[in-house]
Scaffold this active site. Sequence first.
Site, short mmCIF file in Angstrom:
data_model
loop_
_atom_site.label_atom_id
_atom_site.label_comp_id
_atom_site.label_asym_id
_atom_site.label_seq_id
_atom_site.Cartn_x
_atom_site.Cartn_y
_atom_site.Cartn_z
N ASP A 1 -6.54 1.16 8.62
CA ASP A 1 -5.23 1.77 8.90
C ASP A 1 -5.43 3.24 9.21
O ASP A 1 -6.57 3.72 9.32
CB ASP A 1 -4.25 1.55 7.74
CG ASP A 1 -4.73 2.16 6.43
OD1 ASP A 1 -5.65 3.01 6.45
OD2 ASP A 1 -4.18 1.79 5.36
N TYR B 1 6.86 -8.30 8.78
CA TYR B 1 6.48 -6.90 8.92
C TYR B 1 6.69 -6.43 10.36
O TYR B 1 6.66 -7.24 11.29
CB TYR B 1 4.98 -6.71 8.61
CG TYR B 1 4.56 -7.06 7.21
CD1 TYR B 1 4.52 -6.09 6.21
CD2 TYR B 1 4.17 -8.35 6.88
CE1 TYR B 1 4.11 -6.39 4.92
CE2 TYR B 1 3.76 -8.67 5.60
CZ TYR B 1 3.74 -7.70 4.62
OH TYR B 1 3.34 -8.01 3.34
N ARG C 1 -3.44 -5.01 8.27
CA ARG C 1 -4.49 -4.09 8.72
C ARG C 1 -5.60 -4.86 9.43
O ARG C 1 -6.09 -4.47 10.49
CB ARG C 1 -5.09 -3.34 7.53
CG ARG C 1 -4.16 -2.37 6.84
CD ARG C 1 -4.83 -1.73 5.65
NE ARG C 1 -4.85 -2.58 4.47
CZ ARG C 1 -5.76 -2.48 3.50
NH1 ARG C 1 -6.73 -1.61 3.58
NH2 ARG C 1 -5.70 -3.26 2.45
N ASP D 1 0.83 -1.20 0.00
CA ASP D 1 0.00 0.00 0.00
C ASP D 1 0.87 1.26 0.00
O ASP D 1 1.99 1.24 0.51
CB ASP D 1 -0.90 0.02 1.24
CG ASP D 1 -1.97 -1.07 1.20
OD1 ASP D 1 -2.27 -1.55 0.09
OD2 ASP D 1 -2.49 -1.44 2.27
#
Length: 304
Positions: free
Chosen positions: A81, A67, A180, A39
Amino acid sequence: MQHGILPLWKERGMTSHDCVFKIRKILHTKKVGHTGTLDPGVEGVLPICIGNATRLAEYLTDTGKVYEAIIEIGTTTTTEDAEGEVVEEDTTEKHITRTQVLEALKSLTGVISQTPPMFSAVKVNGRKLYEYARSGEVVERPTRQITIYTLDLLDDCEIYEGKSITFPVRIACSKGTYIRTLAVQIGEELGYPAHMASLVRTKSGTFTKDDCVTLEQLQEKVENEQLRDCIKPLEYALTDFPHIEITPDILKKIINGQVLPMHPSLEEHDKIVYMENNKAVAVYVKHPEKKGLMKPEKMFPKVD
């Protein structure tokens, strides 16, 4: 023309497609593809396939990822988010212990179910979910199974207090995981609305931040004729599969992409890579219809 894998550090504010577009201009080649969307609000490792390596993009897309995220407890948003509009807010004073957070993380480790967020690129009836979302439509979304290999708390706080609480986590996960959505699920386990405040992808397959260059650094490498320093051979995308040196008796058959008797290694592995002088020539898989035989899935022409 260059052939190989460029480990790119994607900076915030850019789409994955923006990166591909800029790299095409920098390298003066059209054969460039990314290996899984990040993203615009996310930075991190994004392997880019160049030239013949574009044939392997799907293998890199399928690899596990790592992540580091900041989870914020107190509000949920339309996009799950920090970019979205607030949907639900809990402004009560919260008191959450480290043990409670660790228990929530443990409950979401392993094989879990996720429903992709409305603001995502998953297709339903031929349209991407974010297209429905932008026009105000809500559609039924497919729930899928993903794997969270590890989910670690990165700070050493014993108590989290306040109307809004944040804590950092590291996630090692399978492809198709929405961090998310995981943030929202962590909030649900703790009994509060939540969203992902920020996200960095620190690893994709075998590539880490230390392997990566930024777009600006890539431009400098090209100008200084040092491009070879940052482009990895396409064989990097094939490290998970057995490598077999081609014997002279089958070299011509493999180069011609013929169906062959199945190699014993395919009993234990999905794919095998035939090599000649440390260069990949072909990826073979079990033949889907003919028992005891194998067929090429990918072929790599010789590059001068």
